[in-house]
Design an enzyme around this catalytic site. Structure first.
Site, PDB file in Angstrom:
ATOM      1  N   CYS A  42       0.875  -1.040  -0.122  1.00  0.00           N
ATOM      2  CA  CYS A  42       0.152  -0.026  -0.058  1.00  0.00           C
ATOM      3  C   CYS A  42       0.831   1.227   0.080  1.00  0.00           C
ATOM      4  CB  CYS A  42      -0.951   0.159   1.250  1.00  0.00           C
ATOM      5  SG  CYS A  42      -1.700   1.678   1.326  1.00  0.00           S
ATOM      6  N   ASP A  53       0.089  -6.248  -0.473  1.00  0.00           N
ATOM      7  CA  ASP A  53      -0.977  -6.339  -1.189  1.00  0.00           C
ATOM      8  C   ASP A  53      -0.591  -7.411  -2.213  1.00  0.00           C
ATOM      9  OD1 ASP A  53      -2.607  -4.015  -0.538  1.00  0.00           O
ATOM     10  OD2 ASP A  53      -1.387  -2.923  -1.712  1.00  0.00           O
TER      11      ASP A  53
END
Length: 286
Positions: A193, A200
């Site tokens: 992120c 992620d």
């Protein structure tokens, strides 16, 4: 009336304590301009690709006029030409605000989401259009199947990886050989992120026609995003532009499916040519 959007990622609620509203509040949506990230890639107002960001929202609930809770899955399609993305935590908070709000029907919920997201992603733009929203009600949940990305898996390759920030120099193609049509996939995509640095996880599909791309180099390139901080949409656009510049395919599409966080998954698709959007079928990890 259109207003400008000067929101910065660091000003969002990402990584910060937030009170959860349970009554409808469209002001919770936090749009972030696509322009700065695209500027880093050398892109101007007109981008050299088509596509959309395909969102799936698994935590959507509201009340009927008589107070009975309803649940649904929402599929949202945000065209890549919109002025903004919507920061994902703000979208979660926005959907949470439906929880104790009464609506006449699921159609009203769908129309409200469409209107609010459309306003947010086009805020500050000289013209606006609508995003796509489809609600899947419980009697249709069984049709929400899992499906892995089609293509030849790059993950079969036994390679050494040493680069964990994006490095386009890892990409190459055999420009002096016969062109090919290939669909290549990997489940080894990971980025972080932009604001919080949280991981992620995702899978990616590269479909192309043109000089054959070196598969080992492509897999190393995908792995090189492992410590990179950028939003999903920005990662896919970076991949698209790097592959286009280094490998010079005649046609190219890049499609990533990221695992969900906070009941949401974001799945950007970018293509060099007009084509049908993927079916937004979730993978096993989603």
């Amino acid at each position: 009336m259109t207003t400008t959007n000067d929101n910065k990622p660091q000003d969002s609620l990402l990584g910060k304590p937030a009170a959860y509203a349970d009554h409808y509040d469209a002001s919770l949506l936090f749009p972030i301009s696509r322009t700065p990230a695209r500027g880093e890639l050398g892109l101007g107002p007109v981008v050299p690709f088509f596509g959309a960001d395909l969102w799936t929202a698994f935590e959507l609930s509201w009340l009927t006029p008589r107070g009975k809770p309803q649940v649904a899955i929402a599929h949202i399609t945000v065209p890549c030409e919109t002025a903004n993305i919507v920061e994902s935590k703000s979208f979660k908070l926005y959907l949470g605000s439906f929880t104790n709000t009464r609506f006449e029907s699921s159609d009203e919920v769908r129309d409200r989401i469409r209107a609010d997201i459309s306003e947010a992603v086009w805020r500050g733009a000289p013209s606006q259009s609508s995003v796509g929203v489809r609600l899947v009600m419980p009697d249709m949940f069984e049709r929400e199947k899992t499906q892995e990305l089609e293509g030849l898996s790059l993950d079969r390759l036994d390679i050494e990886c040493t680069q964990y920030t994006p490095d386009a120099s890892l990409l190459s193609a055999a420009s002096d050989e016969k062109p090919v049509d290939e669909v290549l996939t990997s489940n080894l995509l990971k980025s972080n992120c932009l604001v919080t640095g949280q991981p992620d996880w995702g899978s990616v599909q590269i479909r192309y026609s043109g000089p054959q791309i070196d598969q080992g180099g492509l897999l190393r390139y995908i792995v090189s995003f492992r410590n990179h901080n950028e939003f999903h949409e920005q990662c896919v656009e970076r991949m698209f532009m790097d592959i286009q510049a280094r490998c010079k395919p005649v046609r190219l599409s890049v499609y990533a499916r990221y695992t969900r966080r906070g009941g949401l998954d974001i799945n950007p698709f970018r293509a060099s040519h007009p084509c049908a959007m993927p079916g937004n079928a979730r993978t096993a990890r989603q």
